[in-house]
Design a protein around this motif. Structure first.
Motif, short mmCIF file in Angstrom:
data_model
loop_
_atom_site.label_atom_id
_atom_site.label_comp_id
_atom_site.label_asym_id
_atom_site.label_seq_id
_atom_site.Cartn_x
_atom_site.Cartn_y
_atom_site.Cartn_z
N UNK A 29 52.41 44.85 42.61
CA UNK A 29 52.67 45.90 43.61
C UNK A 29 52.05 47.24 43.20
N UNK A 30 52.07 47.55 41.91
CA UNK A 30 51.55 48.83 41.43
C UNK A 30 50.20 48.68 40.71
N UNK A 31 49.45 47.64 41.04
CA UNK A 31 48.18 47.34 40.37
C UNK A 31 47.16 48.46 40.55
N UNK A 41 41.80 52.47 43.15
CA UNK A 41 42.79 52.20 44.18
C UNK A 41 44.06 51.74 43.47
N UNK A 42 45.18 52.37 43.78
CA UNK A 42 46.45 52.04 43.13
C UNK A 42 47.44 51.53 44.16
N UNK A 43 48.02 50.38 43.86
CA UNK A 43 49.02 49.78 44.72
C UNK A 43 48.41 48.82 45.73
N UNK A 115 39.87 41.95 33.85
CA UNK A 115 41.24 41.81 34.35
C UNK A 115 42.26 42.01 33.24
N UNK A 116 43.41 42.56 33.62
CA UNK A 116 44.61 42.51 32.79
C UNK A 116 45.72 42.00 33.70
N UNK A 117 46.50 41.05 33.22
CA UNK A 117 47.54 40.40 34.00
C UNK A 117 48.92 40.74 33.45
N UNK A 123 47.69 40.28 38.90
CA UNK A 123 46.70 41.23 38.40
C UNK A 123 47.35 42.60 38.27
N UNK A 124 47.31 43.13 37.08
CA UNK A 124 47.83 44.45 36.78
C UNK A 124 46.71 45.49 36.89
#
Length: 138
Positions: A29-31, A41-43, A115-117, A123-124
């Motif tokens: 949600x807050x990726x 782009x956030x969220x 990517x960081x998960x 996906x974070x």
């Protein structure tokens, strides 16, 4: 948490199928998503707005092909190299028609995603870097 290699393959599959909702659901949600042009782009809502033209076919039908995958399961990080192919055979969107004039019925470009998960495999953080024939103008 799902195995990262399987998660990466799922991401490529979803992005190639062209369903925006399924693609956005892969993000936390807050990726945070850094676009190919360097914008952040956030969220999920902001990510959905950023991806919407792609999933509406603004650039023609798109298929992603994995070239290389490197994963670090312990850190929940992955790097992928890909080729994105645009099918411009019968473009319906104005931008896709312009791309067809410039590139012909098919165009492709290459890139890398980092990517960081999170612990659930969402996906974070996603950072995109690419090379293409045309320069990005900012």
């Amino acid at each position: 948490m799902p195995e990262l290699r399987a998660q990466i393959e799922r991401i490529i599959e979803v992005f190639s199928q062209g369903e925006l909702g399924a693609a956005v659901a892969l993000f936390r949600e807050d990726a945070c998503y850094e676009t190919v042009s360097g914008s952040l782009r956030r969220g999920r809502d902001a990510i959905a707005r950023e991806l919407a033209p792609q999933f509406r076919g603004a650039y023609g039908a798109m298929q992603f092909h994995l070239a290389r995958v490197i994963v670090d399961e312990a850190r929940r990080e992955a790097a992928i190299a890909w080729t994105c192919e645009h099918q411009l055979d019968a473009p319906t969107r104005p931008l896709a028609r312009v791309l067809r004039v410039v590139f012909g019925p098919r165009a492709s470009w290459e890139g890398v995603d980092l990517f960081r998960f999170d612990e659930q495999g969402l996906i974070e953080d996603k950072r995109t870097f690419a090379k293409a024939r045309l320069l990005a103008i900012r």
